[in-house]
Design a protein around this motif. Sequence first.
Motif, PDB file in Angstrom:
ATOM      1  N   ILE A 121      68.155  46.865 -14.345  1.00 50.17           N
ATOM      2  CA  ILE A 121      67.844  46.082 -15.537  1.00 50.17           C
ATOM      3  C   ILE A 121      68.695  46.589 -16.701  1.00 50.17           C
ATOM      4  O   ILE A 121      68.704  47.774 -17.004  1.00 50.17           O
ATOM      5  N   SER A 122      69.411  45.666 -17.318  1.00 51.65           N
ATOM      6  CA  SER A 122      70.180  45.994 -18.517  1.00 51.65           C
ATOM      7  C   SER A 122      69.214  46.079 -19.692  1.00 51.65           C
ATOM      8  O   SER A 122      68.329  45.244 -19.825  1.00 51.65           O
TER       9      SER A 122
ATOM     10  N   SER B   7      64.594  36.545 -19.908  1.00 50.49           N
ATOM     11  CA  SER B   7      64.386  37.867 -19.306  1.00 50.49           C
ATOM     12  C   SER B   7      65.588  38.768 -19.582  1.00 50.49           C
ATOM     13  O   SER B   7      66.694  38.281 -19.871  1.00 50.49           O
ATOM     14  N   LEU B   8      65.368  40.084 -19.460  1.00 50.52           N
ATOM     15  CA  LEU B   8      66.479  41.024 -19.583  1.00 50.52           C
ATOM     16  C   LEU B   8      67.484  40.752 -18.463  1.00 50.52           C
ATOM     17  O   LEU B   8      67.094  40.392 -17.348  1.00 50.52           O
ATOM     18  N   PRO B   9      68.772  40.934 -18.742  1.00 57.36           N
ATOM     19  CA  PRO B   9      69.782  40.702 -17.720  1.00 57.36           C
ATOM     20  C   PRO B   9      69.680  41.720 -16.583  1.00 57.36           C
ATOM     21  O   PRO B   9      69.294  42.872 -16.797  1.00 57.36           O
TER      22      PRO B   9
ATOM     23  N   PRO C 261      73.019  40.106  -9.647  1.00 49.29           N
ATOM     24  CA  PRO C 261      72.823  40.271  -8.202  1.00 49.29           C
ATOM     25  C   PRO C 261      72.791  38.905  -7.514  1.00 49.29           C
ATOM     26  O   PRO C 261      72.502  37.882  -8.146  1.00 49.29           O
ATOM     27  N   ALA C 262      73.096  38.886  -6.228  1.00 51.88           N
ATOM     28  CA  ALA C 262      73.116  37.632  -5.466  1.00 51.88           C
ATOM     29  C   ALA C 262      71.769  36.919  -5.517  1.00 51.88           C
ATOM     30  O   ALA C 262      71.704  35.704  -5.585  1.00 51.88           O
ATOM     31  N   VAL C 263      70.680  37.713  -5.525  1.00 56.16           N
ATOM     32  CA  VAL C 263      69.329  37.149  -5.574  1.00 56.16           C
ATOM     33  C   VAL C 263      68.581  37.792  -6.731  1.00 56.16           C
ATOM     34  O   VAL C 263      68.537  39.013  -6.827  1.00 56.16           O
ATOM     35  N   ASP C 264      68.023  36.960  -7.606  1.00 49.99           N
ATOM     36  CA  ASP C 264      67.205  37.472  -8.699  1.00 49.99           C
ATOM     37  C   ASP C 264      65.783  37.651  -8.149  1.00 49.99           C
ATOM     38  O   ASP C 264      65.154  36.677  -7.762  1.00 49.99           O
TER      39      ASP C 264
END
Length: 90
Positions: free
Chosen positions: A22-23, A65-67, A85-88
């Motif tokens: 999480i950024s 949401s946070l990146p 990511p490929a899948v959140d």
Amino acid sequence: MPDRSVDYLIIQDGPQIAEYAISPICTHLGCTVEWDIEKNHFICPCHGSQYDSQGRVVRGLAKRSLPLITVVVKQNQIRLVDRKPAVDPR
């Protein structure tokens, strides 16, 4: 992505490092959020937006949401890749 000093790695059951981090950059005005252990939320010091442990907005002015960023674990090294990511998982 703005400069930042920390990203938050996610530890899953196992324990195992998740394929995403999480950024800490607030989606409202770009301030750096911090984890508040007592409230169990990420909290923005600028305008009080709050995010849950997966970076989803739970309160405040932020609308997104946070990146997330991609985590790659290879040869016992952890690398953060500046892309979604490929899948959140949220």
